[in-house]
Design a protein around this motif. Structure first.
Motif, mmCIF file in Angstrom:
data_model
loop_
_atom_site.group_PDB
_atom_site.id
_atom_site.type_symbol
_atom_site.label_atom_id
_atom_site.label_comp_id
_atom_site.label_asym_id
_atom_site.label_seq_id
_atom_site.Cartn_x
_atom_site.Cartn_y
_atom_site.Cartn_z
ATOM 1 N N SER A 1 15.019 20.292 -16.471
ATOM 2 C CA SER A 1 15.824 20.857 -15.262
ATOM 3 C C SER A 1 14.980 20.974 -13.997
ATOM 4 C CB SER A 1 16.149 22.465 -15.769
ATOM 5 O OG SER A 1 15.188 23.140 -15.981
ATOM 6 N N TRP A 2 13.491 21.031 -14.341
ATOM 7 C CA TRP A 2 12.626 20.986 -12.973
ATOM 8 C C TRP A 2 12.794 19.687 -12.295
ATOM 9 C CZ3 TRP A 2 9.956 24.998 -10.626
ATOM 10 C CH2 TRP A 2 8.835 24.342 -9.414
ATOM 11 N N THR A 3 12.508 18.592 -13.259
ATOM 12 C CA THR A 3 12.735 17.291 -12.706
ATOM 13 C C THR A 3 13.904 17.021 -11.843
ATOM 14 O OG1 THR A 3 13.194 16.486 -14.847
ATOM 15 C CG2 THR A 3 10.888 16.467 -14.176
ATOM 16 N N ASN A 4 15.092 17.598 -12.727
ATOM 17 C CA ASN A 4 16.371 17.437 -11.882
ATOM 18 C C ASN A 4 16.368 18.104 -10.478
ATOM 19 O OD1 ASN A 4 17.189 15.986 -13.889
ATOM 20 N ND2 ASN A 4 18.405 17.621 -15.164
ATOM 21 N N ASN A 5 15.815 19.296 -10.466
ATOM 22 C CA ASN A 5 15.995 20.201 -9.211
ATOM 23 C C ASN A 5 14.918 19.493 -8.015
ATOM 24 O OD1 ASN A 5 18.232 21.724 -9.801
ATOM 25 N ND2 ASN A 5 16.660 22.958 -11.231
ATOM 26 N N PHE A 6 13.976 19.074 -8.729
ATOM 27 C CA PHE A 6 12.709 18.771 -8.037
ATOM 28 C C PHE A 6 12.167 17.266 -8.393
ATOM 29 C CE2 PHE A 6 12.558 23.402 -8.177
ATOM 30 C CZ PHE A 6 12.696 23.880 -6.850
ATOM 31 N N PRO A 7 13.009 16.326 -7.969
ATOM 32 C CA PRO A 7 12.476 14.944 -8.574
ATOM 33 C C PRO A 7 11.411 14.515 -7.943
ATOM 34 C CG PRO A 7 14.626 14.871 -7.255
ATOM 35 C CD PRO A 7 14.214 16.219 -7.090
ATOM 36 N N GLY A 8 10.983 15.184 -6.770
ATOM 37 C CA GLY A 8 9.569 14.394 -6.049
ATOM 38 C C GLY A 8 8.330 15.275 -6.630
ATOM 39 N N THR A 9 8.340 15.744 -7.535
ATOM 40 C CA THR A 9 7.066 16.354 -8.479
ATOM 41 C C THR A 9 6.166 15.326 -8.952
ATOM 42 O OG1 THR A 9 8.375 18.130 -8.672
ATOM 43 C CG2 THR A 9 6.163 18.139 -9.875
ATOM 44 N N HIS B 1 -14.288 16.622 -15.678
ATOM 45 C CA HIS B 1 -13.032 16.371 -15.648
ATOM 46 C C HIS B 1 -12.525 15.934 -14.264
ATOM 47 C CE1 HIS B 1 -11.266 17.427 -19.910
ATOM 48 N NE2 HIS B 1 -12.454 17.935 -19.737
ATOM 49 N N LEU B 2 -11.383 15.311 -14.061
ATOM 50 C CA LEU B 2 -10.999 14.851 -12.612
ATOM 51 C C LEU B 2 -9.933 16.125 -12.397
ATOM 52 C CD1 LEU B 2 -10.947 12.522 -10.538
ATOM 53 C CD2 LEU B 2 -8.771 11.771 -11.884
ATOM 54 N N PRO B 3 -10.351 16.675 -11.312
ATOM 55 C CA PRO B 3 -9.256 17.742 -10.669
ATOM 56 C C PRO B 3 -8.066 17.007 -10.159
ATOM 57 C CG PRO B 3 -10.991 17.596 -9.223
ATOM 58 C CD PRO B 3 -11.370 16.617 -10.327
ATOM 59 N N CYS B 4 -6.679 17.587 -10.372
ATOM 60 C CA CYS B 4 -5.744 16.976 -9.764
ATOM 61 C C CYS B 4 -4.951 18.112 -9.074
ATOM 62 C CB CYS B 4 -4.851 16.475 -11.177
ATOM 63 S SG CYS B 4 -5.474 15.191 -11.659
ATOM 64 N N LEU B 5 -3.865 17.314 -8.214
ATOM 65 C CA LEU B 5 -3.103 18.434 -7.179
ATOM 66 C C LEU B 5 -1.801 18.055 -7.741
ATOM 67 C CD1 LEU B 5 -2.750 20.271 -4.860
ATOM 68 C CD2 LEU B 5 -2.749 18.189 -3.790
ATOM 69 N N ILE B 6 -0.709 19.198 -8.048
ATOM 70 C CA ILE B 6 0.660 18.894 -8.476
ATOM 71 C C ILE B 6 1.406 19.033 -7.010
ATOM 72 C CG2 ILE B 6 2.634 19.561 -9.709
ATOM 73 C CD1 ILE B 6 0.549 20.279 -11.869
ATOM 74 N N VAL C 1 9.007 16.932 -20.117
ATOM 75 C CA VAL C 1 9.011 15.673 -19.426
ATOM 76 C C VAL C 1 7.365 15.643 -18.766
ATOM 77 C CG1 VAL C 1 9.747 14.361 -17.396
ATOM 78 C CG2 VAL C 1 11.368 15.696 -18.780
ATOM 79 N N GLU C 2 6.853 14.504 -19.033
ATOM 80 C CA GLU C 2 5.461 14.359 -18.316
ATOM 81 C C GLU C 2 5.502 13.896 -17.006
ATOM 82 O OE1 GLU C 2 1.850 10.991 -18.530
ATOM 83 O OE2 GLU C 2 2.929 11.161 -20.469
ATOM 84 N N LEU C 3 4.918 14.546 -16.254
ATOM 85 C CA LEU C 3 4.887 14.472 -14.644
ATOM 86 C C LEU C 3 3.778 13.181 -14.564
ATOM 87 C CD1 LEU C 3 4.193 17.917 -13.387
ATOM 88 C CD2 LEU C 3 6.335 16.409 -13.303
ATOM 89 N N PRO C 4 4.361 12.228 -13.689
ATOM 90 C CA PRO C 4 3.407 11.053 -13.491
ATOM 91 C C PRO C 4 2.281 11.345 -12.584
ATOM 92 C CG PRO C 4 5.318 11.095 -12.054
ATOM 93 C CD PRO C 4 5.418 12.192 -12.877
ATOM 94 N N PHE D 1 3.142 18.656 -17.890
ATOM 95 C CA PHE D 1 4.515 18.625 -18.543
ATOM 96 C C PHE D 1 5.364 19.551 -17.893
ATOM 97 C CE2 PHE D 1 1.861 17.195 -22.122
ATOM 98 C CZ PHE D 1 2.340 15.971 -22.485
ATOM 99 N N THR D 2 6.516 19.101 -17.692
ATOM 100 C CA THR D 2 7.556 20.278 -16.929
ATOM 101 C C THR D 2 8.808 20.194 -18.003
ATOM 102 O OG1 THR D 2 8.721 21.060 -14.858
ATOM 103 C CG2 THR D 2 8.579 18.645 -15.098
ATOM 104 N N SER D 3 9.745 20.847 -17.406
ATOM 105 C CA SER D 3 11.167 20.581 -18.117
ATOM 106 C C SER D 3 12.136 19.793 -17.382
ATOM 107 C CB SER D 3 11.780 22.009 -18.079
ATOM 108 O OG SER D 3 12.073 22.503 -16.636
#
Length: 202
Positions: A68-76, A88-93, A37-40, A64-66
Motif C-alpha cells: 500500500s505504501w508503494t502504491n501511494n508513494f511509488p517514488g520511494t 556499513h554504508l549509510p543510506c537515505l530513504i 516490498v523491497e525498496l530499490p 522493506f515497506t508495504s
C-alpha cells in the motif's frame, strides 16, 4: 522495516564465493510470507565491508515497506551516502511527494568560535522589523538574524565544499572496490581521507 538483517538474499550479494544458501532461502521465504516490498537501492551493490586491502563486500542491510505504501508513494527509493567511520554504508530513504517543503536553516556550532560572530549577531538583531505586535516583532528579528547568519556563513569558508569533496572521493573509492581490489596506495589514500573527513566534521 529498515536495518542490518545480517542476511543475504542471493549469492550475488557478496563479492567473493560463499554464503549460506539455506539462510538465503529462509530469509526470502519470510519476506514473501510477510508480503513486504523491497525498496530499490540506487548506485551501489554492497553495503558492508570488512575494510581490508582486499575487502569482503556484502549486502546485509535491507529496506522493506508495504504494498500500500508503494502504491501511494511509488517514488520511494534508497540512495547510498558516504561511508565515513562505520563498516556499513549509510543510506537515505527518499519519499517523493507533492507537498511543498521549505528549506531548513541549520545553525553550525563552529560559527560561534569565529572572531566576528558577535558582530554579525548584533547587526542581524538590530535590523528594523516595522512590526508593532510584540510576537511578530520578535519573530521578524529572528528571521532577520537567520538571513544575516546564512549569508555570512555562505561567504565564510569552504568547509562544506571540502567535506563534500572528501565524501565524493570516498564514494568513488567505495564504488571502485566493487569492481576490483584497490591498490595499497589507494587503500592508504582512502584511510587518510576517512581521517580527514572526521577532522572536518569535528
Amino acid at each position: 522495516m529498515v536495518g542490518d538483517f545480517n542476511l543475504m538474499r542471493k549469492p550475488e550479494d557478496k563479492n567473493k564465493p560463499g554464503g549460506d544458501v539455506t539462510k538465503m532461502f529462509l530469509f526470502n521465504e519470510v519476506v514473501s510470507a510477510l508480503g513486504v516490498v523491497e525498496l530499490p537501492l540506487h548506485g551501489r551493490k554492497y553495503m558492508w565491508t570488512n575494510k581490508q586491502a582486499s575487502p569482503l563486500l556484502e549486502r546485509l542491510d535491507w529496506f522493506f515497506t508495504s504494498q500500500s505504501w508503494t502504491n501511494n508513494f511509488p517514488g520511494t527509493f534508497v540512495s547510498p551516502l558516504t561511508m565515513e567511520t562505520s563498516d556499513h554504508l549509510p543510506c537515505l530513504i527518499s519519499v517523493n511527494t507533492s507537498i511543498h517543503k521549505g528549506r531548513v536553516f541549520r545553525f553550525e556550532n563552529y560559527l560561534m568560535e569565529h572572531d566576528h560572530f558577535m558582530d554579525i549577531v548584533q547587526h542581524g538583531w538590530s535590523l528594523p522589523t516595522y512590526q508593532m505586535d510584540a510576537d511578530k516583532h520578535i519573530t521578524a528579528k529572528f528571521k532577520n538574524l537567520r538571513r544575516v547568519i546564512k549569508a555570512w556563513e555562505a561567504h565564510l569558508s569552504s568547509l562544506k565544499a571540502n567535506i563534500a569533496n572528501v565524501k565524493l572521493l570516498l564514494s568513488f573509492l567505495g564504488i571502485l572496490e566493487e569492481f576490483r581490489d584497490v591498490s595499497f596506495m589507494e587503500w592508504n589514500f582512502k584511510s587518510l581521507l576517512e581521517q580527514k573527513l572526521v577532522s572536518l566534521l569535528r
